[in-house]
Design a protein around this motif. Sequence first.
Motif, PDB file in Angstrom:
ATOM      1  N   GLU A   2      61.167  40.264  31.318  1.00 27.82           N
ATOM      2  CA  GLU A   2      59.732  39.828  32.251  1.00 27.82           C
ATOM      3  C   GLU A   2      58.535  40.510  31.127  1.00 27.82           C
ATOM      4  O   GLU A   2      58.603  41.634  30.664  1.00 27.82           O
ATOM      5  CB  GLU A   2      59.842  40.224  33.481  1.00 27.82           C
ATOM      6  N   PRO A   3      57.469  39.540  31.383  1.00 22.70           N
ATOM      7  CA  PRO A   3      56.441  39.924  30.357  1.00 22.70           C
ATOM      8  C   PRO A   3      55.767  41.249  31.550  1.00 22.70           C
ATOM      9  O   PRO A   3      55.864  41.135  32.602  1.00 22.70           O
ATOM     10  CB  PRO A   3      55.460  38.805  30.386  1.00 22.70           C
ATOM     11  N   VAL A   4      55.004  42.024  30.823  1.00 20.76           N
ATOM     12  CA  VAL A   4      54.492  43.119  31.272  1.00 20.76           C
ATOM     13  C   VAL A   4      53.017  42.920  31.718  1.00 20.76           C
ATOM     14  O   VAL A   4      52.311  42.585  30.615  1.00 20.76           O
ATOM     15  CB  VAL A   4      54.860  44.575  30.634  1.00 20.76           C
ATOM     16  N   GLU A   5      52.558  42.787  32.841  1.00 21.65           N
ATOM     17  CA  GLU A   5      51.193  42.637  33.073  1.00 21.65           C
ATOM     18  C   GLU A   5      50.444  43.734  32.830  1.00 21.65           C
ATOM     19  O   GLU A   5      50.722  44.897  32.898  1.00 21.65           O
ATOM     20  CB  GLU A   5      50.912  42.314  34.507  1.00 21.65           C
ATOM     21  N   SER A   6      49.436  43.521  31.825  1.00 18.20           N
ATOM     22  CA  SER A   6      48.464  44.548  31.107  1.00 18.20           C
ATOM     23  C   SER A   6      47.282  44.744  32.126  1.00 18.20           C
ATOM     24  O   SER A   6      46.602  43.774  32.587  1.00 18.20           O
ATOM     25  CB  SER A   6      48.072  44.182  29.897  1.00 18.20           C
ATOM     26  N   VAL A   7      46.887  46.008  32.541  1.00 19.06           N
ATOM     27  CA  VAL A   7      45.788  46.071  33.338  1.00 19.06           C
ATOM     28  C   VAL A   7      44.289  46.112  32.301  1.00 19.06           C
ATOM     29  O   VAL A   7      44.442  47.023  31.460  1.00 19.06           O
ATOM     30  CB  VAL A   7      45.719  47.176  34.026  1.00 19.06           C
ATOM     31  N   THR A   8      43.544  45.298  32.442  1.00 21.35           N
ATOM     32  CA  THR A   8      42.167  45.356  31.628  1.00 21.35           C
ATOM     33  C   THR A   8      41.241  46.218  32.302  1.00 21.35           C
ATOM     34  O   THR A   8      41.309  46.531  33.622  1.00 21.35           O
ATOM     35  CB  THR A   8      41.465  43.858  31.477  1.00 21.35           C
ATOM     36  N   PRO A   9      40.137  46.758  31.622  1.00 21.79           N
ATOM     37  CA  PRO A   9      39.313  47.587  32.282  1.00 21.79           C
ATOM     38  C   PRO A   9      38.482  46.915  33.396  1.00 21.79           C
ATOM     39  O   PRO A   9      38.048  47.631  34.250  1.00 21.79           O
ATOM     40  CB  PRO A   9      38.329  47.919  31.084  1.00 21.79           C
ATOM     41  N   ALA A  10      38.175  45.655  33.094  1.00 22.63           N
ATOM     42  CA  ALA A  10      37.717  45.010  34.492  1.00 22.63           C
ATOM     43  C   ALA A  10      38.437  44.739  35.789  1.00 22.63           C
ATOM     44  O   ALA A  10      37.905  44.546  36.764  1.00 22.63           O
ATOM     45  CB  ALA A  10      37.305  43.449  33.863  1.00 22.63           C
ATOM     46  N   ASP A  11      39.759  45.220  35.591  1.00 17.69           N
ATOM     47  CA  ASP A  11      40.591  44.859  36.826  1.00 17.69           C
ATOM     48  C   ASP A  11      40.693  46.614  37.364  1.00 17.69           C
ATOM     49  O   ASP A  11      41.123  46.469  38.601  1.00 17.69           O
ATOM     50  CB  ASP A  11      42.220  44.833  36.451  1.00 17.69           C
ATOM     51  N   ILE A  12      40.148  47.423  36.909  1.00 16.08           N
ATOM     52  CA  ILE A  12      40.150  48.946  37.323  1.00 16.08           C
ATOM     53  C   ILE A  12      39.169  49.203  38.302  1.00 16.08           C
ATOM     54  O   ILE A  12      37.807  48.742  38.026  1.00 16.08           O
ATOM     55  CB  ILE A  12      39.936  49.983  36.375  1.00 16.08           C
ATOM     56  N   ASP A  13      39.442  49.731  39.764  1.00 17.46           N
ATOM     57  CA  ASP A  13      38.356  49.892  40.522  1.00 17.46           C
ATOM     58  C   ASP A  13      37.898  51.315  40.196  1.00 17.46           C
ATOM     59  O   ASP A  13      38.194  52.470  40.761  1.00 17.46           O
ATOM     60  CB  ASP A  13      39.169  49.815  42.062  1.00 17.46           C
ATOM     61  N   TRP A  14      36.834  51.375  39.531  1.00 21.11           N
ATOM     62  CA  TRP A  14      36.189  52.589  38.960  1.00 21.11           C
ATOM     63  C   TRP A  14      35.616  53.399  40.049  1.00 21.11           C
ATOM     64  O   TRP A  14      35.925  54.776  39.969  1.00 21.11           O
ATOM     65  CB  TRP A  14      35.041  52.255  37.881  1.00 21.11           C
ATOM     66  N   PRO A  15      34.998  52.897  41.042  1.00 20.51           N
ATOM     67  CA  PRO A  15      34.672  53.973  42.207  1.00 20.51           C
ATOM     68  C   PRO A  15      35.808  54.748  42.868  1.00 20.51           C
ATOM     69  O   PRO A  15      35.697  55.827  43.072  1.00 20.51           O
ATOM     70  CB  PRO A  15      33.924  52.948  43.050  1.00 20.51           C
ATOM     71  N   ALA A  16      36.891  53.905  42.938  1.00 20.32           N
ATOM     72  CA  ALA A  16      37.981  54.297  43.574  1.00 20.32           C
ATOM     73  C   ALA A  16      38.600  55.497  42.585  1.00 20.32           C
ATOM     74  O   ALA A  16      39.077  56.382  43.203  1.00 20.32           O
ATOM     75  CB  ALA A  16      39.135  53.322  43.818  1.00 20.32           C
TER      76      ALA A  16
END
Length: 110
Positions: A2-16
């Motif tokens: 299965e393809p691995v979903e990559s997390v982009t910097p825009a997806d990161i909840d930076w305050p958290a």
Amino acid sequence: MEPVESVTPADIDWPAQIARWQASGLSAAEFCKQHQLSYHRFIYWKRKLSNSDVGRSSKVGGFVRVVSSGSGNTPSFPESGLTLVLPGGIQLKGLHEGNVALLGQILAQL
């Protein structure tokens, strides 16, 4: 496979992420390494969030009353009042005890 979903910097909840880092007791570099975060992007968001209005709202500010001790070494202020010079060349002149509340309102708008 299965393809691995990559997390982009825009997806990161930076305050958290910043909150988790603060609670972790780790250095920023170690936290980023353990959580596979870009250290440079982490620092960027840490600074950005600390300069935001949300960060400022938790800071305490106000005025402190200054009272002359009456000693001969204390300079006297002109009868026309004090002048407050702010960054950018803004000057507030004629400040005295009677208009301190107005000064607070003006500074809150800046």
